[in-house]
Design a protein around this motif. Structure first.
Motif, short mmCIF file in Angstrom:
data_model
loop_
_atom_site.label_atom_id
_atom_site.label_comp_id
_atom_site.label_asym_id
_atom_site.label_seq_id
_atom_site.Cartn_x
_atom_site.Cartn_y
_atom_site.Cartn_z
N UNK A 184 7.88 -25.39 -2.73
CA UNK A 184 7.80 -24.09 -3.40
C UNK A 184 7.20 -24.22 -4.80
N UNK A 185 7.55 -25.29 -5.49
CA UNK A 185 7.03 -25.46 -6.85
C UNK A 185 5.56 -25.90 -6.85
N UNK A 186 5.02 -26.25 -5.69
CA UNK A 186 3.63 -26.69 -5.60
C UNK A 186 2.68 -25.66 -5.01
N UNK A 187 3.15 -24.43 -4.81
CA UNK A 187 2.31 -23.39 -4.21
C UNK A 187 1.17 -22.99 -5.14
N UNK A 188 0.00 -22.72 -4.56
CA UNK A 188 -1.14 -22.27 -5.35
C UNK A 188 -1.04 -20.77 -5.60
N UNK A 189 -1.56 -20.33 -6.72
CA UNK A 189 -1.56 -18.91 -7.06
C UNK A 189 -2.38 -18.13 -6.02
N UNK A 190 -3.46 -18.72 -5.54
CA UNK A 190 -4.30 -18.04 -4.54
C UNK A 190 -3.50 -17.72 -3.28
N UNK A 191 -2.68 -18.67 -2.83
CA UNK A 191 -1.87 -18.41 -1.64
C UNK A 191 -0.79 -17.37 -1.93
N UNK A 192 -0.16 -17.44 -3.08
CA UNK A 192 0.89 -16.47 -3.42
C UNK A 192 0.36 -15.04 -3.39
N UNK A 193 -0.93 -14.86 -3.68
CA UNK A 193 -1.51 -13.51 -3.77
C UNK A 193 -2.33 -13.08 -2.56
N UNK A 194 -2.80 -14.07 -1.74
CA UNK A 194 -3.77 -13.73 -0.72
C UNK A 194 -3.42 -14.18 0.70
N UNK A 195 -2.52 -15.13 0.87
CA UNK A 195 -2.36 -15.77 2.18
C UNK A 195 -1.86 -14.79 3.25
N UNK A 196 -2.32 -14.99 4.47
CA UNK A 196 -1.73 -14.39 5.66
C UNK A 196 -1.36 -15.53 6.62
N UNK A 197 -2.34 -16.06 7.31
CA UNK A 197 -2.07 -17.23 8.14
C UNK A 197 -2.37 -18.51 7.36
N UNK A 198 -1.60 -19.56 7.63
CA UNK A 198 -0.60 -19.72 8.69
C UNK A 198 0.81 -19.25 8.34
N UNK A 199 0.96 -18.57 7.21
CA UNK A 199 2.30 -18.15 6.76
C UNK A 199 2.97 -17.20 7.75
#
Length: 270
Positions: A184-199
Motif C-alpha cells: 500500500x505504501x508503494x502504490x503509484x499516484x497514477x494507479x491511485x487515480x487511473x487504474x481499472x484492471x487488474x484491480x
C-alpha cells in the motif's frame, strides 16, 4: 486419527469484518461530476444521518470525497464551492481524481487540455462563466488562456490541496484503485487515480478494504477486498455515499426521479 479428523471438520470461526476504529464514523462520497443538485441534497442527508447516529452512538465523523468532483455534469464550480464551504464547518477530506488531475495539467499542457475537453472538461470550463460561443470559436491556446482568466486562483489552490489516499482503520480510500501485489505504501499516484484492471478483477487481499470510485456501477459494488461507490451521478442521476462505523456499513443515496431528488438509506449486509 479420529481427533485429527474432528479438527478438520470443525466449523471455522467467522473472520472479523473490516472496521473503522472505535469512536469514529466515516462517510465516503462517490464521484460527483458536477451534479451540484445531488451533492447539495446528499450533504443535507449526511448531516441528518450523522445527527441521528450521534444520538445513539456519539462519534468523531470524517467526510471523504473520493475525487472527480468536476467535469461532465453542469455545475462543477458549484460543487467545488459547496465542498469548500462544507470543509469550513467540519472535517472533510478530498481525494484528487483523474479529472482534477487533467484540469491542473491543462493549465500548462495543451496536449492534456485537448484530452480534458473531450472527457467532460468543456462543462467545467463553461461553469466558470465563460461564454459558450466564445468557447466554441476559440483555439486550444485561447481556451487555455480562458482557464487562467476565469478560474479563480483560490479554486486551483483548493484542488491542489486534495489528497492521494486516506487510511482509516481497515479501510483505504482512493479514487480509482490500487495495483494488486504492490504494498500500500508503494502504490503509484497514477494507479491511485487511473487504474481499472487488474484491480477490478483481482480477488487477492490488499492489506485493507479499498473504497473507491472512478468505475461506474449501477449500485454499490461489494467485494471482499473492495467497495466501489461510483454510481454515475452525471448520467444516472444517482449519487452514493458509503457510511462506516465499527463493523457496520450503510449507504445514503440521492437520486433524481421525475425532476425530484429522493433520498434513500440502506444497510449493507454483505
Amino acid at each position: 486419527m479420529l481427533s485429527s479428523l474432528r479438527k478438520l471438520l470443525r466449523p471455522r470461526a467467522a473472520l472479523p469484518r473490516p472496521a473503522v476504529p472505535p469512536g469514529q464514523r466515516v462517510y465516503a462520497v462517490g464521484d460527483i461530476h458536477g451534479r451540484a443538485d445531488l451533492f447539495a441534497q446528499l450533504i443535507e442527508a449526511i448531516e441528518n444521518d450523522d445527527r441521528i447516529s450521534n444520538t445513539a452512538a456519539p462519534a468523531q465523523t470524517t467526510i471523504i470525497l473520493l475525487g472527480d468532483l468536476i467535469d461532465r455534469g453542469p455545475d462543477s464550480r458549484g460543487v467545488l464551492e459547496m465542498a469548500a464551504r462544507w470543509r469550513q464547518k467540519r472535517p472533510v477530506r478530498i481525494l484528487l481524481g483523474n479529472h482534477e488531475e487533467m484540469l491542473l495539467q491543462s493549465l500548462e499542457k495543451l496536449e492534456v487540455l485537448r484530452h480534458f475537453l473531450r472527457h467532460g472538461g468543456r462543462e467545467t470550463v463553461l461553469s466558470f462563466d465563460i461564454d459558450e460561443q466564445s468557447y466554441t470559436d476559440a483555439t486550444f491556446e485561447e481556451v487555455q488562456a480562458m482557464l487562467h482568466k476565469h478560474i479563480p486562483l483560490a479554486a486551483i489552490d483548493f484542488i491542489r490541496g486534495f489528497e492521494d489516499s486516506i487510511r482509516i482503520g481497515d479501510y483505504l480510500f482512493v479514487h480509482a484503485g490500487i495495483r494488486p501485489g504492490v504494498a500500500l505504501e508503494g502504490q503509484s499516484v497514477a494507479d491511485l487515480r487511473w487504474i481499472r484492471e487488474p484491480f477490478l478483477s483481482s480477488a487477492q487481499a490488499h492489506g485493507a478494504v479499498v473504497v473507491h470510485g472512478h468505475t461506474i456501477t449501477p449500485d454499490l459494488e461489494v467485494r471482499p477486498n473492495r467497495l466501489g461507490i461510483d454510481t454515475g451521478a452525471y448520467d444516472s442521476g444517482r449519487l452514493t455515499a458509503l457510511a462506516l462505523q465499527g463493523e457496520d456499513r450503510w449507504t445514503i443515496q440521492t437520486a433524481c426521479q421525475d425532476g425530484t431528488i429522493v433520498v434513500s438509506t440502506h444497510p449493507v449486509t454483505a
